[in-house]
Design an enzyme around this catalytic site. Structure first.
Site, PDB file in Angstrom:
ATOM      1  N   CYS A  18      -9.409  -5.861 -10.959  1.00  0.00           N
ATOM      2  CA  CYS A  18      -9.286  -4.393 -10.926  1.00  0.00           C
ATOM      3  C   CYS A  18     -10.080  -3.712 -12.042  1.00  0.00           C
ATOM      4  O   CYS A  18     -10.299  -2.500 -12.004  1.00  0.00           O
ATOM      5  CB  CYS A  18      -7.820  -4.001 -11.008  1.00  0.00           C
ATOM      6  SG  CYS A  18      -6.816  -4.916  -9.853  1.00  0.00           S
ATOM      7  N   ASN A  42      -3.429   0.200  -3.928  1.00  0.00           N
ATOM      8  CA  ASN A  42      -4.208  -0.488  -4.956  1.00  0.00           C
ATOM      9  C   ASN A  42      -5.413  -1.160  -4.286  1.00  0.00           C
ATOM     10  O   ASN A  42      -5.243  -2.081  -3.497  1.00  0.00           O
ATOM     11  CB  ASN A  42      -3.294  -1.517  -5.641  1.00  0.00           C
ATOM     12  CG  ASN A  42      -4.000  -2.290  -6.739  1.00  0.00           C
ATOM     13  OD1 ASN A  42      -5.222  -2.254  -6.857  1.00  0.00           O
ATOM     14  ND2 ASN A  42      -3.236  -3.002  -7.541  1.00  0.00           N
ATOM     15  N   HIS A  87      -6.691   2.910 -13.253  1.00  0.00           N
ATOM     16  CA  HIS A  87      -6.560   2.014 -12.100  1.00  0.00           C
ATOM     17  C   HIS A  87      -5.275   2.391 -11.359  1.00  0.00           C
ATOM     18  O   HIS A  87      -4.213   2.561 -11.962  1.00  0.00           O
ATOM     19  CB  HIS A  87      -6.503   0.567 -12.595  1.00  0.00           C
ATOM     20  CG  HIS A  87      -6.153  -0.398 -11.519  1.00  0.00           C
ATOM     21  ND1 HIS A  87      -6.744  -0.357 -10.283  1.00  0.00           N
ATOM     22  CD2 HIS A  87      -5.265  -1.419 -11.477  1.00  0.00           C
ATOM     23  CE1 HIS A  87      -6.238  -1.317  -9.526  1.00  0.00           C
ATOM     24  NE2 HIS A  87      -5.334  -1.975 -10.234  1.00  0.00           N
TER      25      HIS A  87
HETATM   26  O1  UT7 Z   1      -3.851  -4.429  -9.874  1.00  0.00           O
HETATM   27  C1  UT7 Z   1      -2.891  -5.254 -10.458  1.00  0.00           C
HETATM   28  C2  UT7 Z   1      -2.012  -5.731  -9.348  1.00  0.00           C
HETATM   29  N1  UT7 Z   1      -0.628  -5.772  -9.535  1.00  0.00           N
HETATM   30  C3  UT7 Z   1       0.154  -4.796 -10.054  1.00  0.00           C
HETATM   31  O2  UT7 Z   1      -0.274  -3.832 -10.570  1.00  0.00           O
HETATM   32  C4  UT7 Z   1       1.605  -5.014  -9.953  1.00  0.00           C
HETATM   33  C5  UT7 Z   1       2.385  -4.442 -11.102  1.00  0.00           C
HETATM   34  N2  UT7 Z   1       3.810  -4.494 -10.818  1.00  0.00           N
HETATM   35  C6  UT7 Z   1       4.387  -3.605  -9.989  1.00  0.00           C
HETATM   36  O3  UT7 Z   1       3.745  -2.686  -9.515  1.00  0.00           O
HETATM   37  C7  UT7 Z   1       5.868  -3.753  -9.743  1.00  0.00           C
HETATM   38  O4  UT7 Z   1       6.363  -4.846 -10.493  1.00  0.00           O
HETATM   39  C8  UT7 Z   1       6.195  -3.969  -8.231  1.00  0.00           C
HETATM   40  C9  UT7 Z   1       5.967  -2.681  -7.466  1.00  0.00           C
HETATM   41  C10 UT7 Z   1       5.343  -5.089  -7.670  1.00  0.00           C
HETATM   42  C11 UT7 Z   1       7.676  -4.349  -8.058  1.00  0.00           C
HETATM   43  O5  UT7 Z   1       8.501  -3.388  -8.697  1.00  0.00           O
HETATM   44  P1  UT7 Z   1       9.688  -3.897  -9.637  1.00  0.00           P
HETATM   45  O6  UT7 Z   1      10.454  -2.707 -10.012  1.00  0.00           O
HETATM   46  O7  UT7 Z   1       9.068  -4.710 -10.733  1.00  0.00           O
HETATM   47  O8  UT7 Z   1      10.551  -4.796  -8.646  1.00  0.00           O
HETATM   48  P2  UT7 Z   1      10.951  -6.334  -8.779  1.00  0.00           P
HETATM   49  O9  UT7 Z   1       9.760  -7.203  -8.537  1.00  0.00           O
HETATM   50  O10 UT7 Z   1      11.701  -6.512 -10.054  1.00  0.00           O
HETATM   51  O11 UT7 Z   1      11.933  -6.473  -7.560  1.00  0.00           O
HETATM   52  C12 UT7 Z   1      13.151  -5.729  -7.499  1.00  0.00           C
HETATM   53  C13 UT7 Z   1      13.849  -6.086  -6.188  1.00  0.00           C
HETATM   54  C14 UT7 Z   1      13.967  -7.588  -5.950  1.00  0.00           C
HETATM   55  O12 UT7 Z   1      15.223  -7.820  -5.352  1.00  0.00           O
HETATM   56  P3  UT7 Z   1      16.461  -8.354  -6.230  1.00  0.00           P
HETATM   57  O13 UT7 Z   1      15.997  -9.666  -6.787  1.00  0.00           O
HETATM   58  O14 UT7 Z   1      16.690  -7.314  -7.283  1.00  0.00           O
HETATM   59  O15 UT7 Z   1      17.550  -8.452  -5.208  1.00  0.00           O
HETATM   60  C15 UT7 Z   1      12.874  -7.877  -4.956  1.00  0.00           C
HETATM   61  O16 UT7 Z   1      13.167  -8.992  -4.126  1.00  0.00           O
HETATM   62  O17 UT7 Z   1      13.117  -5.570  -5.084  1.00  0.00           O
HETATM   63  C16 UT7 Z   1      12.878  -6.611  -4.149  1.00  0.00           C
HETATM   64  N3  UT7 Z   1      11.606  -6.343  -3.481  1.00  0.00           N
HETATM   65  C17 UT7 Z   1      11.503  -5.543  -2.411  1.00  0.00           C
HETATM   66  N4  UT7 Z   1      12.417  -4.864  -1.708  1.00  0.00           N
HETATM   67  C18 UT7 Z   1      11.970  -4.120  -0.676  1.00  0.00           C
HETATM   68  C19 UT7 Z   1      10.368  -6.795  -3.836  1.00  0.00           C
HETATM   69  N5  UT7 Z   1       9.458  -6.276  -2.984  1.00  0.00           N
HETATM   70  C20 UT7 Z   1      10.130  -5.505  -2.101  1.00  0.00           C
HETATM   71  C21 UT7 Z   1       9.729  -4.708  -1.015  1.00  0.00           C
HETATM   72  N6  UT7 Z   1      10.687  -4.030  -0.331  1.00  0.00           N
HETATM   73  N7  UT7 Z   1       8.441  -4.584  -0.640  1.00  0.00           N
END
Ligand code: UT7
Length: 338
Positions: free
Chosen positions: A118, A289, A259
């Protein structure tokens, strides 16, 4: 501050977004997710997806053609082509060589790809600036193009809701005016954190295609939470670093183009830099993204919508897999037309 000489500026900018829109509701019919979750956790509502048969080089070539037209020069004038991508169809021929062929750019000019995820566009600006200043080239075409739909695991809800396809390009050239254009860059990488974001061969049996979405041989893997934490830290540091290097206070900035990974990441950077969110160009809601293409897509949109004026200080800041990061400070310049 001592002005880098000669100045190198963005002479033309172009972008290309595929027609097809994939909304959060569309995704909720493919994986266990919801519009509400995606919007509140990332800020994304929809992303663009390349048409069947539309290649990563096709996206890049469309953006590049628009940038050349915007620069008001001919394709013959381009004497250097560099492409940033992590979603090339294969390693050889490079996406740059494919774009050179598609656009009919002069045979014999150097053309090559870089992989900085990115952070690709910010890396391109620095590489092109130095190659231009070294004196061997006059007009460089830099292209950031991504067909991330081809490396997305459409069964993994943690990643497939974030990414989209698109391309952005710029023509960069030298000018005699002092202290304009690309004023400074900071770039960095930390290979010890490479495992946070990977594109690796798919394991297990190849799934069937759903909703006409591509099923590639490689897929993105990601530790979202760790990337989030690191992204805020390195992007804030990169912003401070380049402002300090160029001796420009944050209060002089007209626009910051970050980004477009996650609205919450951008919000955290705004707080860290004590700047209002209104100073930041946002388009992730509509494009998601798009990795290397993210910054030039947002830059082109800001430029086309009249959010950028001659003399404005514009700060570009990125982070990405590798881990990589970078920031570029630009004083927007256009040569006077007589
Ligand atoms: O260009 C660089 C590329 N990557 C990034 O920039 C990613 C940076 N990180 C992020 O943007 C965030 O970490 C995410 C948007 C990917 C995730 O947000 P988060 O607040 O960190 O969520 P999490 O990964 O801690 O997940 C929270 C919950 C989990 O469930 P439990 O374990 O709390 O029951 C996940 O299983 O949300 C669940 N989850 C979803 N639920 C519904 C993960 N993905 C999804 C989804 N829909 N798509």
């Amino acid at each position: 501050m001592r002005s880098p000489t000669p100045s190198v500026f963005i002479q033309g900018i172009g972008a290309y977004k595929p027609e097809r829109r994939l909304t959060n509701d569309d995704l909720s019919r493919i994986v266990d997710t919801s519009d509400e979750w995606i919007r509140t956790r990332s800020g994304i509502r929809e992303r663009r997806i390349a048409a069947l048969g539309e290649s990563n080089a096709d996206l890049g070539a469309a953006a590049a053609a628009a940038a050349i037209q915007d620069a008001g020069i001919s394709r013959e004038d381009i004497d250097l082509l560099i492409v940033a991508t992590v979603s090339a169809e294969g390693p050889v021929p490079s996406t740059a060589c494919q774009i050179q062929q598609k656009l009919g750019l002069r045979s014999g000019i150097p053309a090559f790809d870089i992989a900085a995820a990115c952070s690709g566009f910010v890396y391109l600006l620095q590489i092109a600036s130095h190659m231009l200043r070294a004196g061997d080239y006059r007009s460089a075409l830099i292209v950031a193009t991504e067909k991330l739909s081809g490396i997305t695991d459409w069964q993994d809800r943690a990643t497939c809701v974030l990414f989209g396809d698109g391309a952005g390009a710029a023509v960069v050239a030298k000018c005699d005016e002092p202290y304009v254009g690309i004023l400074g860059n900071v770039l960095g990488a930390d290979g010890t954190r490479g495992d946070l974001l990977t594109v690796s061969p798919r394991t297990g049996p190849k799934p069937a295609s759903v909703a006409d979405l591509p099923v590639g041989t490689h897929v993105i893997g990601m530790n979202g939470r760790e990337i989030f934490r690191n992204a805020v830290r390195v992007m804030s540091q990169a912003c401070r670093g380049v402002l300090e290097k160029c001796n420009v206070p944050a209060s002089r900035l007209s626009l910051i183009i970050p980004h477009q990974a996650n609205l919450r990441i951008i919000d955290a950077i705004a707080s860290d830099l004590e700047l209002p969110l209104q100073c930041f160009k946002l388009n992730l809601e509509r494009v998601g993204n798009t990795s290397a293409a993210s910054i030039p897509l947002a830059l082109e949109e800001a430029y086309r919508e009249g959010q950028i004026k001659v003399g404005d200080y514009i700060l570009l800041v990125a982070f990405g897999g590798g881990f990589t990061w970078g920031a570029t400070l630009i004083k927007w310049y256009q040569p006077k037309t007589s």
